[in-house]
Design an enzyme around this catalytic site. Sequence first.
Site, mmCIF file in Angstrom:
data_model
loop_
_atom_site.group_PDB
_atom_site.id
_atom_site.type_symbol
_atom_site.label_atom_id
_atom_site.label_comp_id
_atom_site.label_asym_id
_atom_site.label_seq_id
_atom_site.Cartn_x
_atom_site.Cartn_y
_atom_site.Cartn_z
ATOM 1 N N GLU A 109 -3.271 8.111 -4.827
ATOM 2 C CA GLU A 109 -3.953 6.930 -5.781
ATOM 3 C C GLU A 109 -4.950 7.183 -5.846
ATOM 4 O OE1 GLU A 109 -3.431 2.480 -5.130
ATOM 5 O OE2 GLU A 109 -1.962 2.870 -4.699
ATOM 6 N N ARG B 79 0.745 -1.323 0.122
ATOM 7 C CA ARG B 79 0.165 0.145 0.072
ATOM 8 C C ARG B 79 1.031 1.328 -0.161
ATOM 9 N NH1 ARG B 79 -3.625 -3.083 -1.701
ATOM 10 N NH2 ARG B 79 -5.132 -3.067 -0.188
ATOM 11 N N HIS C 22 -1.648 0.382 -9.558
ATOM 12 C CA HIS C 22 -1.959 -0.611 -9.101
ATOM 13 C C HIS C 22 -2.289 -1.876 -9.919
ATOM 14 C CE1 HIS C 22 -4.088 -0.381 -5.000
ATOM 15 N NE2 HIS C 22 -3.061 -2.439 -5.095
#
Length: 324
Positions: free
Chosen positions: A265, A236, A284
Amino acid sequence: MPTIAVTRVIPEAGLALLRDAAEVRLWEDDLPPDAAALADLLRGCDGALTLLTDAIDGDVLDREPQLRVVSNFAVGYDNVDVPAATARGVAVCNTPDALTETTADFAFALLMAAARRVVEGADYVRAGKWQTWGPLLLRGHDLHHATLGVVGFGRIGREVAKRGRGFDMRVLAYDTHQDEAAARELGAEYRSLDDLLGAADFVTLHVALTDETRHLIGGRELGLMKPTAILVNAARGPVTDTDALVAALRDGTIAGAALDVTDPEPLPADHPLVSLPNALVVPHIASATYATRDKMAETAARNLLAVLRGERPPFIVNPEVLND
Ligand code: GLV
């Protein structure tokens, strides 16, 4: 029939299971619902199949007291306030096993790409710069026989370690919970985080995002790494302090970073991490294979339906809410 909200189009493998058993309310846009649209979508639902882009907190849950399950289409569930869900008797589920090896494959792909400058090489050819074979051209770092530091030695971290051993790497591991037998089997040695950071040529992050792991890798930690080291993050974004990372990449504190996840993000196109030549950023996608996304969809659907049927779901984060 129960009503279920699904907050984005997921593979049919999961949607079909849900449609057989429930009224499905599907958010069909490419972008996630904003808070107001999410609230509308969830209204009156018995279950929600959510993504890591949906923030599910106590306020969201309070508006829907009939909601029994939040089934996250991800192994990570930092987008869900689990204590708030538990306090309201709402089950929170995730999809761990489905993506373990796929994510480990991708972390290793990032590591190799950054070490051997694969993307820079492709950009060089695309830009029409390739004029001859060059003895000094695009030199990178060897993986084989290098030291791999795995931060977070859980399911995914161990699979990355296994891949490292396949490349004759020495593997160091850091975790707050140590499983000596697992480490021995994989030929890995536990170290303190500081020792690992100082010794590793590649540091790869595989911890869940929690209050304890937020900014686990900050300026001090980057300063402990070798100037030739490469940081890989497929966990993360907020596990790394972004500003500190940008500074470390700019001033050569570390050699490079390969990031599947970032903070924030998505990363804005004008963010320094996008343009720094020693940062490799992808959107991602570590679990994004056809097979794995099908498995995640099925697992998330099975988790959700099991809770609604009063059965024990295959994967539940807060089993204390089940009365079995
Ligand atoms: C993806 O990041 C996941 O947590 O599954």
